[in-house]
Write a protein that holds these residues in place. Structure first.
Motif, PDB file in Angstrom:
ATOM      1  N   ALA A  54      -3.866  12.523  -0.616  1.00  0.00           N
ATOM      2  CA  ALA A  54      -2.847  11.569  -0.190  1.00  0.00           C
ATOM      3  C   ALA A  54      -1.718  11.471  -1.211  1.00  0.00           C
ATOM      4  O   ALA A  54      -1.930  11.636  -2.414  1.00  0.00           O
ATOM      5  N   ASP A  55      -0.533  11.193  -0.727  1.00  0.00           N
ATOM      6  CA  ASP A  55       0.613  10.950  -1.601  1.00  0.00           C
ATOM      7  C   ASP A  55       0.468   9.550  -2.184  1.00  0.00           C
ATOM      8  O   ASP A  55       0.419   8.557  -1.460  1.00  0.00           O
ATOM      9  N   LEU A  56       0.399   9.457  -3.504  1.00  0.00           N
ATOM     10  CA  LEU A  56       0.116   8.179  -4.143  1.00  0.00           C
ATOM     11  C   LEU A  56       1.225   7.161  -3.969  1.00  0.00           C
ATOM     12  O   LEU A  56       1.012   5.967  -4.164  1.00  0.00           O
ATOM     13  N   SER A  57       2.421   7.620  -3.616  1.00  0.00           N
ATOM     14  CA  SER A  57       3.538   6.694  -3.449  1.00  0.00           C
ATOM     15  C   SER A  57       3.571   6.100  -2.040  1.00  0.00           C
ATOM     16  O   SER A  57       4.353   5.198  -1.764  1.00  0.00           O
ATOM     17  N   PHE A  58       2.726   6.597  -1.154  1.00  0.00           N
ATOM     18  CA  PHE A  58       2.729   6.126   0.224  1.00  0.00           C
ATOM     19  C   PHE A  58       1.907   4.855   0.369  1.00  0.00           C
ATOM     20  O   PHE A  58       0.923   4.635  -0.348  1.00  0.00           O
ATOM     21  N   LYS A  59       2.302   4.029   1.343  1.00  0.00           N
ATOM     22  CA  LYS A  59       1.620   2.767   1.616  1.00  0.00           C
ATOM     23  C   LYS A  59       0.175   3.008   2.032  1.00  0.00           C
ATOM     24  O   LYS A  59      -0.715   2.199   1.761  1.00  0.00           O
ATOM     25  N   ASP A  60      -0.076   4.148   2.684  1.00  0.00           N
ATOM     26  CA  ASP A  60      -1.431   4.461   3.168  1.00  0.00           C
ATOM     27  C   ASP A  60      -2.438   4.494   2.028  1.00  0.00           C
ATOM     28  O   ASP A  60      -3.596   4.110   2.200  1.00  0.00           O
ATOM     29  N   HIS A  61      -2.009   4.969   0.872  1.00  0.00           N
ATOM     30  CA  HIS A  61      -2.927   5.075  -0.261  1.00  0.00           C
ATOM     31  C   HIS A  61      -3.340   3.690  -0.750  1.00  0.00           C
ATOM     32  O   HIS A  61      -4.525   3.447  -1.009  1.00  0.00           O
ATOM     33  N   ILE A  62      -2.389   2.785  -0.867  1.00  0.00           N
ATOM     34  CA  ILE A  62      -2.712   1.416  -1.284  1.00  0.00           C
ATOM     35  C   ILE A  62      -3.646   0.760  -0.277  1.00  0.00           C
ATOM     36  O   ILE A  62      -4.606   0.080  -0.646  1.00  0.00           O
ATOM     37  N   GLU A  63      -3.393   0.976   1.016  1.00  0.00           N
ATOM     38  CA  GLU A  63      -4.238   0.364   2.053  1.00  0.00           C
ATOM     39  C   GLU A  63      -5.656   0.932   2.006  1.00  0.00           C
ATOM     40  O   GLU A  63      -6.627   0.198   2.189  1.00  0.00           O
ATOM     41  N   LYS A  64      -5.780   2.240   1.739  1.00  0.00           N
ATOM     42  CA  LYS A  64      -7.108   2.855   1.628  1.00  0.00           C
ATOM     43  C   LYS A  64      -7.866   2.261   0.446  1.00  0.00           C
ATOM     44  O   LYS A  64      -9.043   1.886   0.570  1.00  0.00           O
ATOM     45  N   VAL A  65      -7.211   2.163  -0.693  1.00  0.00           N
ATOM     46  CA  VAL A  65      -7.854   1.611  -1.885  1.00  0.00           C
ATOM     47  C   VAL A  65      -8.167   0.135  -1.674  1.00  0.00           C
ATOM     48  O   VAL A  65      -9.237  -0.349  -2.075  1.00  0.00           O
ATOM     49  N   ALA A  66      -7.262  -0.599  -1.031  1.00  0.00           N
ATOM     50  CA  ALA A  66      -7.498  -2.021  -0.756  1.00  0.00           C
ATOM     51  C   ALA A  66      -8.740  -2.206   0.103  1.00  0.00           C
ATOM     52  O   ALA A  66      -9.560  -3.107  -0.147  1.00  0.00           O
ATOM     53  N   ASN A  67      -8.899  -1.373   1.118  1.00  0.00           N
ATOM     54  CA  ASN A  67     -10.100  -1.455   1.970  1.00  0.00           C
ATOM     55  C   ASN A  67     -11.357  -1.156   1.164  1.00  0.00           C
ATOM     56  O   ASN A  67     -12.399  -1.802   1.358  1.00  0.00           O
ATOM     57  N   ASP A  68     -11.272  -0.178   0.257  1.00  0.00           N
ATOM     58  CA  ASP A  68     -12.416   0.137  -0.602  1.00  0.00           C
ATOM     59  C   ASP A  68     -12.767  -1.053  -1.499  1.00  0.00           C
ATOM     60  O   ASP A  68     -13.945  -1.375  -1.694  1.00  0.00           O
TER      61      ASP A  68
END
Length: 217
Positions: A54-68
């Motif tokens: 995943a591109d670390l600057s994308f919102k998707d990465h923060i959402e994935k980590v937040a869910n974890d």
């Protein structure tokens, strides 16, 4: 000078260069000693590194980590510290978690103007607190034993090249025909990463888990 974060793989070279002590070293006026850590990290801690493209600057990465983070917190009910590299990341975590969780007092966020001591006091009041911090939380805080058992490092702590101090260092290294990334930025990041990881193991009896959610490591 004595510190747990004076050395990188290049030994004391980076620290001596940054402190302007090269001449004293050349004249053999500096005595250097390196002592190994008294802690048994292989026995006292577990280290996990996320495997993602995943591109670390994308919102998707923060959402994935937040869910974890939400899943880990719910399943373990232990205190967690999430170290971010900017306030923007903390605000994005707060926005996502507040939208996807019922009101839960366990989640605490460092914000501009909020007292660090007050935040720590709230964190220690509950046995399942999850604290999101940046900058000052990478160093100088002491959470031994059950006060911190799960540490998450969201991104490698590279400095912002737009920061005037960092930019001045980059220009200085360029003026000396030295690659600023490998000779300055990377070395600085290694030291700060060591400082961040150092929040986890604080005594001989301490144990904990560190998760780095930056695959660039």
């Amino acid at each position: 000078l004595c510190s747990a974060t004076l050395c990188t793989d290049s030994g004391f070279d980076f620290f001596i260069r940054q402190m302007g002590l090269k001449e004293q070293e050349y004249n053999e006026n500096i005595e250097k000693l390196k002592y190994s850590s008294p802690y048994y990290y292989s026995d006292q801690s577990k280290l996990f590194i996320i495997n993602t493209s995943a591109d670390l600057s994308f919102k998707d990465h923060i959402e994935k980590v937040a869910n974890d983070i939400i899943d880990i917190s719910k399943s373990t009910n232990k205190r967690m510290l999430i170290l971010c590299t900017s306030f923007k990341q903390i605000y994005e975590f707060e926005s996502f978690i507040s939208q996807n969780m019922n009101i839960d007092n366990r989640f605490l966020y460092q914000k501009k103007g909020v007292s660090k001591d007050a935040l720590i006091a709230r964190y220690l009041k509950s046995s399942n607190s999850v604290l999101f911090g940046t900058n000052t939380f990478w160093e100088g805080i002491d959470f031994p034993n059950e006060k911190l058992e799960i540490l998450i490092l969201f991104k490698l702590p590279f400095g912002n090249p737009k920061d005037p101090y960092i930019n001045a260092n980059i220009e200085y290294y360029k003026s000396k025909n030295l690659d600023p990334f490998s000779n300055y930025q990377l070395e600085e990041t290694v030291l700060k990463l060591k400082q961040g990881f150092g929040r986890l193991i604080r005594s001989y009896n301490d144990m904990g888990v560190c998760i780095i959610t930056d695959p660039r490591l």
